[in-house]
Write a protein that holds these residues in place. Structure first.
Motif, short mmCIF file in Angstrom:
data_model
loop_
_atom_site.label_atom_id
_atom_site.label_comp_id
_atom_site.label_asym_id
_atom_site.label_seq_id
_atom_site.Cartn_x
_atom_site.Cartn_y
_atom_site.Cartn_z
N SER A 1 -8.24 -2.80 -10.86
CA SER A 1 -9.34 -2.74 -11.91
C SER A 1 -10.69 -2.58 -10.75
N THR A 2 -10.27 -3.42 -9.56
CA THR A 2 -11.14 -3.15 -8.70
C THR A 2 -11.80 -1.94 -8.61
N ASN A 3 -10.96 -1.28 -9.02
CA ASN A 3 -11.63 0.56 -7.99
C ASN A 3 -11.68 0.95 -9.42
N ILE A 4 -11.67 0.54 -10.94
CA ILE A 4 -11.58 1.19 -11.69
C ILE A 4 -13.56 0.96 -12.13
N ALA B 1 -10.44 6.48 -6.98
CA ALA B 1 -9.43 6.85 -5.64
C ALA B 1 -10.56 6.20 -4.72
N VAL B 2 -11.53 5.37 -4.50
CA VAL B 2 -12.19 5.60 -3.07
C VAL B 2 -11.69 3.71 -2.48
N GLY B 3 -11.46 3.22 -3.59
CA GLY B 3 -10.53 1.77 -3.35
C GLY B 3 -8.94 2.10 -2.79
N LYS B 4 -8.39 3.09 -2.56
CA LYS B 4 -6.89 3.07 -2.41
C LYS B 4 -7.67 3.14 -0.90
N LEU C 1 -20.43 8.40 -3.16
CA LEU C 1 -21.00 6.66 -2.45
C LEU C 1 -21.53 5.75 -3.35
N ALA C 2 -21.40 5.90 -3.94
CA ALA C 2 -22.31 5.00 -5.66
C ALA C 2 -20.72 3.85 -5.38
N ALA C 3 -20.04 5.06 -5.47
CA ALA C 3 -18.42 4.23 -5.93
C ALA C 3 -18.10 3.55 -4.65
N ALA C 4 -17.56 4.01 -3.78
CA ALA C 4 -17.63 3.77 -1.84
C ALA C 4 -18.86 2.10 -1.89
N ALA C 5 -20.03 2.22 -2.50
CA ALA C 5 -20.69 1.32 -1.82
C ALA C 5 -20.50 0.23 -3.05
N ALA C 6 -19.94 0.05 -4.26
CA ALA C 6 -19.26 -0.54 -5.10
C ALA C 6 -18.13 -1.77 -4.54
N ALA C 7 -17.43 -0.71 -4.50
CA ALA C 7 -16.54 -0.85 -3.77
C ALA C 7 -16.03 -2.06 -2.49
N GLU C 8 -17.08 -1.12 -2.30
CA GLU C 8 -17.59 -2.44 -0.30
C GLU C 8 -17.60 -3.45 -0.93
#
Length: 153
Positions: free
Chosen positions: A4-7, A77-80, A134-141
């Motif tokens: 859910s966090t990844n999505i 997939a950024v969070g995997k 990069l926005a996905a990475a920032a959100a995942a972070e």
């Protein structure tokens, strides 16, 4: 990271990408017209399935929705993997999506002019998909769990 966090992280990247595309296509002469590619794809897929494709505002809205959902799942997939590699994954996902957006349309039977009509259009296409990654990475972070809550580094 949790699915859910990844999505959610993927959705953040997709949202930024769609906002950039929409604002730019209305304000920048050589902006990529990814919406035109998407609309052509929706029409072709609908026809291949024997379904009457949507037209007008319904075509635009369905294309925007499909684009958002597809990009959200792609960017998720950024969070995997290991947390320390989130930014590299975001960069890699974005670059890959951007390069694919300019290289694949013609190969799959779509008109590639909306993303290839000038060098600036190509550069903007890759840049905006990269910003989405990069926005996905920032959100995942921002959303990642602390190591004490079970996240594996």
């Amino acid at each position: 990271m949790k699915i859910s966090t990844n999505i959610v992280a993927g959705a953040a990247g997709a949202l930024l990408l769609n906002v950039i595309h929409e604002l730019a296509r209305k304000n920048i002469k050589d902006a990529p017209r990814v919406n035109e590619l998407g609309e052509e794809g929706v029409v072709k897929i609908s026809e291949a399935m024997g379904v009457k494709p949507p037209t007008g505002n319904k075509l635009y809205a369905s294309t925007l929705a499909y684009d958002f959902v597809g990009n959200a799942f792609y960017y998720s997939a950024v969070g995997k993997g290991k947390s320390k590699n989130i930014w590299l994954r975001g960069l890699g996902l974005g670059l890959t999506a951007g390069i694919g957006a300019i290289a694949l349309p013609k190969k799959i039977g779509l008109d590639d002019q909306p993303v290839n009509h000038s060098k600036l259009t190509q550069v903007l296409t890759v840049a905006w998909y990269t910003l989405g990654g990069l926005a996905a990475a920032a959100a995942a972070e921002l959303l990642k769990e602390s190591p004490s809550n079970g996240e594996s580094e």
